[in-house]
Design a protein around this motif. Structure first.
Motif, mmCIF file in Angstrom:
data_model
loop_
_atom_site.group_PDB
_atom_site.id
_atom_site.type_symbol
_atom_site.label_atom_id
_atom_site.label_comp_id
_atom_site.label_asym_id
_atom_site.label_seq_id
_atom_site.Cartn_x
_atom_site.Cartn_y
_atom_site.Cartn_z
ATOM 1 N N ARG A 177 0.879 -1.168 0.000
ATOM 2 C CA ARG A 177 0.000 0.000 0.000
ATOM 3 C C ARG A 177 0.916 1.217 0.000
ATOM 4 O O ARG A 177 1.786 1.332 0.859
ATOM 5 N N MET A 178 0.718 2.096 -0.955
ATOM 6 C CA MET A 178 1.642 3.199 -1.185
ATOM 7 C C MET A 178 0.864 4.499 -1.342
ATOM 8 O O MET A 178 -0.046 4.576 -2.164
ATOM 9 N N THR A 179 1.228 5.509 -0.567
ATOM 10 C CA THR A 179 0.565 6.805 -0.655
ATOM 11 C C THR A 179 1.439 7.764 -1.439
ATOM 12 O O THR A 179 2.637 7.881 -1.194
ATOM 13 N N LEU A 180 0.819 8.438 -2.399
ATOM 14 C CA LEU A 180 1.496 9.447 -3.197
ATOM 15 C C LEU A 180 0.941 10.813 -2.811
ATOM 16 O O LEU A 180 -0.277 10.991 -2.738
ATOM 17 N N TYR A 181 1.829 11.758 -2.538
ATOM 18 C CA TYR A 181 1.422 13.136 -2.276
ATOM 19 C C TYR A 181 1.761 13.943 -3.521
ATOM 20 O O TYR A 181 2.925 14.140 -3.848
ATOM 21 N N LEU A 182 0.734 14.372 -4.213
ATOM 22 C CA LEU A 182 0.878 15.027 -5.508
ATOM 23 C C LEU A 182 0.803 16.535 -5.307
ATOM 24 O O LEU A 182 -0.265 17.138 -5.382
ATOM 25 N N GLU A 183 1.938 17.139 -5.071
ATOM 26 C CA GLU A 183 2.013 18.548 -4.697
ATOM 27 C C GLU A 183 1.622 19.488 -5.833
ATOM 28 O O GLU A 183 1.143 20.586 -5.593
ATOM 29 N N ASP A 184 1.854 19.087 -7.066
ATOM 30 C CA ASP A 184 1.622 19.983 -8.193
ATOM 31 C C ASP A 184 0.335 19.684 -8.951
ATOM 32 O O ASP A 184 0.169 20.139 -10.084
ATOM 33 N N THR A 185 -0.567 18.912 -8.354
ATOM 34 C CA THR A 185 -1.868 18.689 -8.982
ATOM 35 C C THR A 185 -2.906 19.506 -8.223
ATOM 36 O O THR A 185 -2.904 19.532 -6.995
ATOM 37 N N PHE A 186 -3.780 20.172 -8.965
ATOM 38 C CA PHE A 186 -4.753 21.043 -8.324
ATOM 39 C C PHE A 186 -6.192 20.666 -8.658
ATOM 40 O O PHE A 186 -7.119 21.290 -8.178
ATOM 41 N N SER A 187 -6.345 19.639 -9.470
ATOM 42 C CA SER A 187 -7.695 19.185 -9.799
ATOM 43 C C SER A 187 -7.698 17.657 -9.817
ATOM 44 O O SER A 187 -6.657 17.021 -9.947
ATOM 45 N N LEU A 188 -8.896 17.114 -9.687
ATOM 46 C CA LEU A 188 -9.022 15.658 -9.752
ATOM 47 C C LEU A 188 -8.627 15.138 -11.129
ATOM 48 O O LEU A 188 -8.078 14.044 -11.254
ATOM 49 N N LYS A 189 -8.857 15.937 -12.153
ATOM 50 C CA LYS A 189 -8.477 15.531 -13.510
ATOM 51 C C LYS A 189 -6.962 15.366 -13.617
ATOM 52 O O LYS A 189 -6.485 14.372 -14.167
ATOM 53 N N ASP A 190 -6.198 16.317 -13.087
ATOM 54 C CA ASP A 190 -4.731 16.211 -13.093
ATOM 55 C C ASP A 190 -4.263 14.989 -12.311
ATOM 56 O O ASP A 190 -3.385 14.251 -12.736
ATOM 57 N N LYS A 191 -4.858 14.815 -11.139
ATOM 58 C CA LYS A 191 -4.475 13.685 -10.287
ATOM 59 C C LYS A 191 -4.767 12.361 -10.973
ATOM 60 O O LYS A 191 -3.923 11.463 -11.018
ATOM 61 N N ARG A 192 -5.950 12.221 -11.522
ATOM 62 C CA ARG A 192 -6.327 10.954 -12.160
ATOM 63 C C ARG A 192 -5.459 10.659 -13.373
ATOM 64 O O ARG A 192 -5.119 9.508 -13.636
ATOM 65 N N GLN A 193 -5.053 11.691 -14.090
ATOM 66 C CA GLN A 193 -4.168 11.498 -15.225
ATOM 67 C C GLN A 193 -2.807 10.976 -14.751
ATOM 68 O O GLN A 193 -2.246 10.050 -15.342
#
Length: 100
Positions: free
Chosen positions: A9-25
């Motif tokens: 189980r791995m958690t990613l902290y996506l500092e430069d994503t600001f929308s769910l669309k960016d994150k999902r991509q």
């Protein structure tokens, strides 16, 4: 026949994503690369509605606990090298013996 199921189980902290669309991509790109490169199952399992975090589950099956651990470690290192918009947070692994 005895086998070992390896789970990470791995958690990613996506500092430069600001929308769910960016994150999902970003998450979709990582999961697709893992599926193409390794014989492992991977899916986003938590933080689905948080644009700044994503939790991935990785599962492998082997007839050897050592091999299952090695496979998980290889996939984790692969993901760590490809997280461009953030950092890897917590990583938990577990080996589950199954069968005789």
């Amino acid at each position: 026949m005895a086998m070992t199921v390896g789970v990470a189980r791995m958690t990613l902290y996506l500092e430069d994503t600001f929308s769910l669309k960016d994150k999902r991509q970003t998450v979709r790109s990582i999961t697709q690369k893992v599926r193409n490169q390794f014989n492992a199952a991977i899916a986003e399992v938590a933080d689905l509605d948080d644009p700044r975090a994503g939790t991935l589950a990785i599962v492998v099956v082997s007839n050897s606990a050592g091999h299952a651990q090695e496979m998980l470690q290889t996939v984790i290192e692969f993901i760590e090298r490809r997280v461009e918009l953030g950092v890897v947070g917590e990583v938990e692994t577990e080996l589950i013996p199954y069968g005789d």
